[in-house]
Motif scaffolding. Sequence first.
Motif, PDB file in Angstrom:
ATOM      1  N   GLY A 196       0.782  -1.230   0.132  1.00  0.00           N
ATOM      2  CA  GLY A 196       0.046  -0.068  -0.008  1.00  0.00           C
ATOM      3  C   GLY A 196       0.686   1.166   0.073  1.00  0.00           C
ATOM      4  O   GLY A 196       0.240   2.333  -0.124  1.00  0.00           O
ATOM      5  N   TRP A 197       2.109   1.101   0.203  1.00  0.00           N
ATOM      6  CA  TRP A 197       2.909   2.162   0.197  1.00  0.00           C
ATOM      7  C   TRP A 197       3.333   2.765  -1.403  1.00  0.00           C
ATOM      8  O   TRP A 197       3.728   2.101  -2.213  1.00  0.00           O
ATOM      9  N   SER A 198       3.219   4.148  -1.618  1.00  0.00           N
ATOM     10  CA  SER A 198       3.455   4.658  -2.727  1.00  0.00           C
ATOM     11  C   SER A 198       5.116   5.172  -2.568  1.00  0.00           C
ATOM     12  O   SER A 198       5.318   5.858  -1.763  1.00  0.00           O
ATOM     13  N   ILE A 199       5.553   4.815  -3.941  1.00  0.00           N
ATOM     14  CA  ILE A 199       7.221   5.164  -3.604  1.00  0.00           C
ATOM     15  C   ILE A 199       7.371   6.739  -3.643  1.00  0.00           C
ATOM     16  O   ILE A 199       8.397   7.203  -3.110  1.00  0.00           O
ATOM     17  N   SER A 200       6.305   7.245  -4.148  1.00  0.00           N
ATOM     18  CA  SER A 200       6.371   8.673  -4.333  1.00  0.00           C
ATOM     19  C   SER A 200       6.525   9.452  -2.770  1.00  0.00           C
ATOM     20  O   SER A 200       6.750  10.664  -2.887  1.00  0.00           O
ATOM     21  N   TRP A 201       6.026   8.594  -1.951  1.00  0.00           N
ATOM     22  CA  TRP A 201       6.271   9.193  -0.599  1.00  0.00           C
ATOM     23  C   TRP A 201       7.394   9.113   0.157  1.00  0.00           C
ATOM     24  O   TRP A 201       7.623   9.729   1.237  1.00  0.00           O
ATOM     25  N   GLY A 202       8.480   8.881  -0.587  1.00  0.00           N
ATOM     26  CA  GLY A 202       9.662   8.700   0.027  1.00  0.00           C
ATOM     27  C   GLY A 202       9.743   7.288   1.175  1.00  0.00           C
ATOM     28  O   GLY A 202       9.517   6.231   0.562  1.00  0.00           O
ATOM     29  N   THR A 203      10.583   7.770   2.232  1.00  0.00           N
ATOM     30  CA  THR A 203      10.872   6.692   3.223  1.00  0.00           C
ATOM     31  C   THR A 203      10.006   6.871   4.502  1.00  0.00           C
ATOM     32  O   THR A 203       9.604   7.767   4.668  1.00  0.00           O
ATOM     33  N   PHE A 204      10.106   5.609   5.388  1.00  0.00           N
ATOM     34  CA  PHE A 204       9.257   5.944   6.439  1.00  0.00           C
ATOM     35  C   PHE A 204       9.765   6.921   7.318  1.00  0.00           C
ATOM     36  O   PHE A 204       9.382   7.688   8.075  1.00  0.00           O
ATOM     37  N   ALA A 205      11.107   7.335   7.257  1.00  0.00           N
ATOM     38  CA  ALA A 205      11.876   8.172   8.097  1.00  0.00           C
ATOM     39  C   ALA A 205      11.457   9.562   7.734  1.00  0.00           C
ATOM     40  O   ALA A 205      11.491  10.491   8.374  1.00  0.00           O
ATOM     41  N   ASP A 206      10.968   9.806   6.343  1.00  0.00           N
ATOM     42  CA  ASP A 206      10.543  11.182   5.932  1.00  0.00           C
ATOM     43  C   ASP A 206       9.344  11.417   6.813  1.00  0.00           C
ATOM     44  O   ASP A 206       8.786  12.630   6.577  1.00  0.00           O
ATOM     45  N   TRP A 207       8.822  10.563   7.397  1.00  0.00           N
ATOM     46  CA  TRP A 207       7.149  10.703   7.976  1.00  0.00           C
ATOM     47  C   TRP A 207       7.400  10.513   9.577  1.00  0.00           C
ATOM     48  O   TRP A 207       6.680  10.546  10.296  1.00  0.00           O
ATOM     49  N   ALA A 208       8.821  10.447   9.986  1.00  0.00           N
ATOM     50  CA  ALA A 208       9.116  10.331  11.496  1.00  0.00           C
ATOM     51  C   ALA A 208       8.759  11.451  12.251  1.00  0.00           C
ATOM     52  O   ALA A 208       8.722  12.721  11.836  1.00  0.00           O
ATOM     53  N   VAL A 209       8.498  11.285  13.333  1.00  0.00           N
ATOM     54  CA  VAL A 209       8.114  12.362  14.369  1.00  0.00           C
ATOM     55  C   VAL A 209       9.237  12.184  15.562  1.00  0.00           C
ATOM     56  O   VAL A 209       9.402  10.970  16.254  1.00  0.00           O
ATOM     57  N   ASP A 210      10.081  13.026  15.964  1.00  0.00           N
ATOM     58  CA  ASP A 210      11.104  13.208  17.111  1.00  0.00           C
ATOM     59  C   ASP A 210      11.886  11.918  16.548  1.00  0.00           C
ATOM     60  O   ASP A 210      12.503  11.403  17.590  1.00  0.00           O
ATOM     61  N   GLY A 211      12.297  11.711  15.570  1.00  0.00           N
ATOM     62  CA  GLY A 211      13.017  10.717  14.930  1.00  0.00           C
ATOM     63  C   GLY A 211      12.819   9.258  15.154  1.00  0.00           C
ATOM     64  O   GLY A 211      13.480   8.335  14.955  1.00  0.00           O
ATOM     65  N   ILE A 212      11.404   8.980  15.272  1.00  0.00           N
ATOM     66  CA  ILE A 212      10.805   7.796  15.304  1.00  0.00           C
ATOM     67  C   ILE A 212       9.884   7.587  14.271  1.00  0.00           C
ATOM     68  O   ILE A 212       8.758   8.274  14.052  1.00  0.00           O
ATOM     69  N   SER A 213      10.198   6.642  13.553  1.00  0.00           N
ATOM     70  CA  SER A 213       9.537   6.226  12.040  1.00  0.00           C
ATOM     71  C   SER A 213       8.574   4.844  12.710  1.00  0.00           C
ATOM     72  O   SER A 213       8.515   4.531  13.747  1.00  0.00           O
ATOM     73  N   ALA A 214       7.622   4.799  11.520  1.00  0.00           N
ATOM     74  CA  ALA A 214       6.837   3.483  11.662  1.00  0.00           C
ATOM     75  C   ALA A 214       7.713   2.270  11.902  1.00  0.00           C
ATOM     76  O   ALA A 214       7.402   1.264  12.905  1.00  0.00           O
ATOM     77  N   VAL A 215       8.902   2.093  11.366  1.00  0.00           N
ATOM     78  CA  VAL A 215       9.566   0.886  11.659  1.00  0.00           C
ATOM     79  C   VAL A 215      10.412   0.869  12.968  1.00  0.00           C
ATOM     80  O   VAL A 215      10.887  -0.163  13.358  1.00  0.00           O
ATOM     81  N   ASP A 216      10.342   1.988  13.636  1.00  0.00           N
ATOM     82  CA  ASP A 216      10.822   2.082  15.000  1.00  0.00           C
ATOM     83  C   ASP A 216       9.541   1.869  16.091  1.00  0.00           C
ATOM     84  O   ASP A 216       9.804   0.911  17.006  1.00  0.00           O
ATOM     85  N   ALA A 217       8.533   2.452  15.430  1.00  0.00           N
ATOM     86  CA  ALA A 217       7.335   2.354  16.787  1.00  0.00           C
ATOM     87  C   ALA A 217       6.429   1.220  16.357  1.00  0.00           C
ATOM     88  O   ALA A 217       5.902   0.523  17.453  1.00  0.00           O
ATOM     89  N   CYS A 218       6.361   0.676  15.428  1.00  0.00           N
ATOM     90  CA  CYS A 218       5.048  -0.066  15.016  1.00  0.00           C
ATOM     91  C   CYS A 218       5.401  -1.732  14.954  1.00  0.00           C
ATOM     92  O   CYS A 218       6.020  -2.315  13.949  1.00  0.00           O
ATOM     93  N   CYS A 219       4.866  -2.732  15.566  1.00  0.00           N
ATOM     94  CA  CYS A 219       5.293  -3.965  15.389  1.00  0.00           C
ATOM     95  C   CYS A 219       4.935  -4.845  13.839  1.00  0.00           C
ATOM     96  O   CYS A 219       5.630  -5.388  13.551  1.00  0.00           O
ATOM     97  N   ALA A 220       3.901  -4.109  13.369  1.00  0.00           N
ATOM     98  CA  ALA A 220       3.488  -4.493  12.192  1.00  0.00           C
ATOM     99  C   ALA A 220       4.561  -4.037  11.184  1.00  0.00           C
ATOM    100  O   ALA A 220       4.546  -4.724  10.070  1.00  0.00           O
ATOM    101  N   CYS A 221       5.475  -3.148  11.427  1.00  0.00           N
ATOM    102  CA  CYS A 221       6.392  -2.550  10.441  1.00  0.00           C
ATOM    103  C   CYS A 221       7.970  -3.143  11.185  1.00  0.00           C
ATOM    104  O   CYS A 221       8.749  -2.564  10.675  1.00  0.00           O
TER     105      CYS A 221
END
Length: 353
Positions: free
Chosen positions: A316-341
């Motif tokens: 479901g991820w669009s490559i045009s959105w960049g990387t997970f890190a581009d949407w991080a908050v306080d340095g924490i992205s989905a791959v840091d916070a989310c079990c599913a990721c």
Amino acid sequence: LSWGTFADWAVNGISAADACCDCGGGTSAFSSTMTTTTQYITQHICADSPVDWQGSSGRTCADYSANHLCNEDGSLGIGWNLSWGTFADWAVNGISAADACCDCGGGTSAFSSTMTTTTTRYITQHICADSPVDWQGSSGRTCADYSANHLCNGDGSLGIGWDLSWGTFADWAVNGISAADACCDCGGGTSAFSSTMTTTTTRYITQHICADSPVDWQGSSGRTCADYSANHLCNEDGSLGTGWNLSWGTFADWAVNGISAADACCDCGGGTSASPNAVQHTCADTPNNWQGSSGRTCADHSANHLCNEDGSFGIGWSISWGTFADWAVDGISAVDACCACGGGTQATNLAMH
């Protein structure tokens, strides 16, 4: 806004919000299969008994082990000073390190059982790919432009953003390929599919521990449970061991108050089983209320297949959105916070049975 609502442009009661994937409608096509594998592992271990034993010197089983005061065969260790006498000289209530401590040849038999259940889910999503993927019409407009500006409809017709003075899609074709041929949102493109695999592993660990009962049992010969074990007088199934002399009769012949080694001693098939502990290893989103800068939560990432458990991009991820890190908050992205990721924190839940 002068155009009104999507409903004002509906045909046969079907608006863009009903029909179009990019507008929140359309039909998702998924095929999903799931396989489950369960593995059991049993490990025989030893438990100090009593678990909090201390000799008259104040030394614990851990002290005996750490200071090499004993060996697993029950003999004196290299750290033992012969001037101290024997283990029995430091016994409490008749129980010495050689009786109580696993590392000194004592303790009680136990075993740990692990059940690992792995559930793997394969998801295949049928989608459409613009073809050519980098198509541009003679005006320079791309498929993304046609979609964003409502220049076409999914059935290949002219969209509400198309000015009739521009003619037809074919008038802007390149090498005979128009938006109606190349662009998914204009009724063209190429059918494709994307697949992903998610794996969830749950591990249950059960520890079955046996305690000699009574803990200080002695047969009429004076032998203790530790003696029976050390001298191979019995087997765990309650049968006679290789060290037993058949001329001695049966275990029952040496019972005290009707209790024989087969009743009292774990290593002889007796003793008392302690309640097992079941441990379930799970994962917790951390922080549990995490949101990326887009406002998406861990639940959103999971539900919309934006990521995989190995930390990679989901279907479901669009490559045009960049990387997970581009949407991080306080340095924490989905791959840091989310079990599913692939992030989150491993948690252990203990349940007494």
